[in-house]
Design a protein around this motif. Structure first.
Motif, mmCIF file in Angstrom:
data_model
loop_
_atom_site.group_PDB
_atom_site.id
_atom_site.type_symbol
_atom_site.label_atom_id
_atom_site.label_comp_id
_atom_site.label_asym_id
_atom_site.label_seq_id
_atom_site.Cartn_x
_atom_site.Cartn_y
_atom_site.Cartn_z
ATOM 1 N N ALA A 227 17.901 4.396 1.484
ATOM 2 C CA ALA A 227 16.972 3.383 1.463
ATOM 3 C C ALA A 227 15.809 3.631 0.309
ATOM 4 N N ASN B 127 20.297 4.371 5.775
ATOM 5 C CA ASN B 127 20.353 6.036 5.853
ATOM 6 C C ASN B 127 21.088 6.556 7.194
ATOM 7 N N LYS C 154 12.120 3.651 -1.731
ATOM 8 C CA LYS C 154 10.635 3.792 -1.233
ATOM 9 C C LYS C 154 10.118 2.261 -1.107
ATOM 10 N N LYS D 121 15.972 1.115 6.435
ATOM 11 C CA LYS D 121 16.168 2.684 6.397
ATOM 12 C C LYS D 121 17.260 3.017 7.815
ATOM 13 N N GLU E 271 19.413 4.411 -4.739
ATOM 14 C CA GLU E 271 18.117 3.973 -3.929
ATOM 15 C C GLU E 271 18.207 2.371 -3.618
#
Length: 775
Positions: free
Chosen positions: A729, A742, A731, A738, A774
């Protein structure tokens, strides 16, 4: 970059070489000039008739015999428990039996026979059925897919489109436009497809449980020593054996099971006719629908609730459509109309006649209605038939998971094709073991058929209702049916299914929650995988390397060229993936021939081998860099006969030959246009052709040199560069993203089959290139 060329059969290489001199290349009408390997396309109109496979009767009849053992075991064993599940509180009025029999007969006629055999089977996708087959049909006619990988050339695949000429185009176009312009509609269609798939898999869990428990429970009629605990454990042991034989494949299992089911249907028919004659031939009055009305008048709410038992008479009907990929439409139609339907009608008529004289025995209708001498033979056949009944939905589960895999809606699992003789027969080891554990858990947990029956009804009717919803879209948008036929279908079939759905949902808290719980778990898995899969694709699409950047990389003097052929795999269809730049920055070396390979699944069941490879050359020409999209249908076998790299190299050499002819044709047309076109005496065209003829030897020599380079690279060694993308994920992502990316997605990815196994890539020649995305 030059224009796309759809590669032809490598056996035509000599013809192609000859075509460079004669200017008549076989199959030249298939050459296209769409620029779609760099951007999403699909706006170019195209038309191909549907290629319906004509199968010889020597194949259809054996498949019809096999289908009896695979497809109808579930619906064929419904007489074991239908009357007991319908009259859970006993029979209050003798004419209630006629009312229920009438409901059963008309339901069997409307749903399995009319809806599935005569209508739904026509909506197969080049021989394949199930929820995903319907979804793929809709995706093909309207851009409702959520991944923008459509290309104009896809329409040129011979079995891609299924256009039927009609004057009702306006209504179809309106619906298509409405679907394409609504993001909610696209999400809803995908959601409905996932729900239908999950419910069919839920059927694959519940069918073995209720069928085996019902059959084994019959031994209690002969001996009281067979307690409930023993029945449960014997059923569990039988289920383990059933799932262990799945690895032998539908072909062998079908031939083993079909004779048993044929005996089962023969006994059902014989016993049904015997009971009909012995007890009450007057039950034929149930053909008069008035008895249904009277039944509801007498019992009101209880009659409505009892529909949850009646609907069990058509359990497993979805297997007719889901399993069509294992057989053919004609074979299933033959076996249903000639064997299954007549046998079931006689079975229910005979049981109703028995109950008219023995209404107090409704809880054990099936075994009590068997004549004494036939009890033990019928018990043995019933147990075997119940085991076989499970096969229908297990086979269907394998088929639809294979389809969902290809459309990016299910994590990668290994698909084993179990028959070289018949297409579409598959086995998925991981799913097989998960189904086995789930079946044992349900059997040990619920222990009786009452609660399992409640759960079973919800799964069955949900899938049927979703199939009808998709079918209405197909009827309007693809078949372009008369609106009155569509309305008639909705009123007759749709209303019946909705009434049944309302009834089974009433028993939600009595075990009905089970299939919905299964569906929730499966849909969560599908949603996580598909959501992150789409995010990855959009990331690569947004960060793809431009043609100018690629040209700069391959011409960079700091990047050395090594002998050999490098195949660089990625999922991105439009453009060069960003991982290539990452690779060059860390390893400043490229092989003498480089091919960017994209594996793409089309929303069709099969892509002909000669139409599978779509090449493009990356300029400058002398650096031997190519783009290749390899297109598969969702039931195609990867590398069935030859190694993938060998097939690709052969197609690449054919492309090089055809590309020279195509490029020269474009140049010649330009010269003719510059000189004002062809004069009446053909002077200009002849002048160009003479000039072209003088250059033939030179071009042929250049082609052979380039092919020699490919051959030298091939013999120097092939390196497979596989992108291993780690996703995290980005920032600033919220907690939901997330957890989704993740943890949930990465957990599934770590525990599933890796990409290199899909193409049998030799590990000693595999180089994995890692990069973090990302999202």
């Amino acid at each position: 970059m030059s224009a796309d060329v759809v590669v032809q059969d490598p056996e035509r290489n000599n013809e192609v070489s000859h075509g460079l001199k004669t200017k008549k290349l076989p199959g030249q009408h298939r050459l296209r000039r769409y620029d779609s390997l760099d951007m999403e396309s699909g706006k170019v109109s195209g038309h191909h008739a549907h290629s319906s496979k004509s199968v010889a009767w020597s194949v259809v009849l054996p498949l019809a015999f096999q289908s009896i053992g695979i497809v109808y075991g579930d619906v064929g064993t419904s007489p074991l428990y239908v009357y007991a599940s319908t009259f859970t509180s006993g029979i209050k009025h003798n004419d209630d039996i006629l009312g229920v029999l009438s409901l059963i007969l008309y339901t069997l006629t409307l749903i399995p026979l009319l809806k599935y055999v005569l209508i739904v089977l026509r909506a197969n996708d080049n021989g394949d059925g199930g929820t995903f087959a319907l979804y793929s049909l809709v995706c093909r006619y309207a851009k409702v897919g959520l991944i923008p990988s459509q290309q104009a050339e896809d329409r040129d695949v011979s079995n891609f489109e299924l256009e039927l000429p009609s004057r009702r185009l306006k209504r179809a176009s309106w619906l298509k436009s409405a679907l394409e312009n609504s993001h909610f509609a696209k999400l809803f269609l995908l959601f409905a497809t996932m729900l239908g798939t999950s419910m069919v898999i839920g059927d694959g869990v519940l069918t073995p449980c209720i069928s085996v428990l019902s059959a084994v429970g019959g031994i209690q009629q002969a001996t009281e020593k067979m307690t409930e605990d023993r029945i449960v454990w014997v059923s569990a042991a039988i289920l383990v054996l059933l799932f262990m034989v799945q690895r032998f494949g539908t072909d062998k299992v079908g031939y083993s099971f079909a004779p048993i089911i044929c005996v089962w249907f023969a006994l059902l028919t014989g016993i049904g006719i015997f009971n009909f004659i012995k007890y009450d031939p007057g039950v034929l009055k149930a053909l008069y629908p008035k008895y249904i009305v009277d039944y509801f008048k007498r019992n009101k709410k209880d009659a409505w609730i009892s529909l949850g038992g009646v609907v069990l008479a058509i359990t497993g009907t979805e297997a007719l459509f889901a399993d069509v990929g294992h057989f053919t439409v004609r074979s299933i139609q033959i076996s249903m109309c000639s064997v299954t339907y007549p046998s079931l009608v006689w079975a229910y008529v005979g049981q109703a006649a028995f109950l008219r004289k023995n209404s107090d025995l409704v809880a054990n209708t099936f075994y009590k209605s068997i004549p004494g001498p036939l009890y033990w033979p019928m018990f043995v056949v019933a147990v075997l038939a119940a085991i076989i009944a499970s096969q229908a939905m297990i086979s269907a589960t394998f088929s639809i998971i294979q389809q969902s895999l290809a459309l990016g809606c299910f994590p990668r699992v290994r698909v084993v094709h179990t028959s070289a003789k018949y297409e579409g027969q598959v086995y998925i080891p991981e799913i097989n073991y998960i189904l086995m554990l789930a079946c044992i858990g349900v059997t040990l947990g619920f222990r009786t058929t009452v609660k399992i029956g409640n759960a079973y009804g919800i799964a069955v009717v949900f899938v049927m209702t979703l199939t009808s919803s998709f079918l209405v879209l197909v009827m309007i948008m693809i078949w372009k049916c008369n609106i009155f036929y569509v309305i008639a279908y909705i009123v007759v079939i749709g209303s019946v299914e909705l009434v049944y759905l309302s009834s089974v949902l009433y028993k939600f808290d009595q075990g009905g929650y089970l299939p919905l719980a299964f569906a929730a778990v499966l849909m969560l898995i599908m949603y996580i995988w598909n959501n992150v899969y789409r995010r990855k694709y959009y990331y690569e699409l947004e960060h793809k390397i431009s043609p100018e950047k690629v040209k700069g990389i391959v011409t960079d003097t700091n990047v050395c060229r090594l002998p050999g052929l490098a195949l660089f795999y990625s999922e991105l269809v439009q453009g060069i993936p960003p991982i290539f730049k990452h690779y060059v920055e860390n390893v400043p070396a490229l092989h003498s021939v480089l091919v960017f390979v994209s594996i793409k699944s089309l929303p069709i069941s099969k892509v002909p081998v000669e139409e599978r490879f779509l090449f493009r050359r990356v300029d400058p020409k002398e650096f031997n860099v190519f783009r290749c999209v390899v297109r598969y249908g969702y039931t195609d076998v990867h590398n069935e006969q030859e190694p993938f790299e060998k097939i690709l190299v052969e197609r690449l050499k054919v492309f090089i030959r055809e590309d020279v002819w195509f490029s020269q044709t474009i140049v010649n047309k330009g010269k003719i246009n510059e000189k004002g076109g062809e004069y009446e005496d053909g002077i200009v065209r002849k002048e160009v052709e003479n000039e072209e003829f003088n250059q033939d030897d030179e071009r042929l020599e250049a082609v052979e040199r380039e092919i020699e380079v490919v051959d030298e690279a091939w013999h120097a060694g092939v390196v497979h560069l596989l992108g291993e993308n780690e996703v995290v994920a980005c920032k600033g992502a919220n907690l939901y993203e997330k957890i989704l990316i993740n943890y949930a997605y990465n957990f599934m990815k770590r525990n599933l089959t890796h990409s290199d196994k899909m193409f049998d890539v030799p590990h000693q020649r595999l180089l994995k290139v890692g990069m973090t995305y990302e999202l």
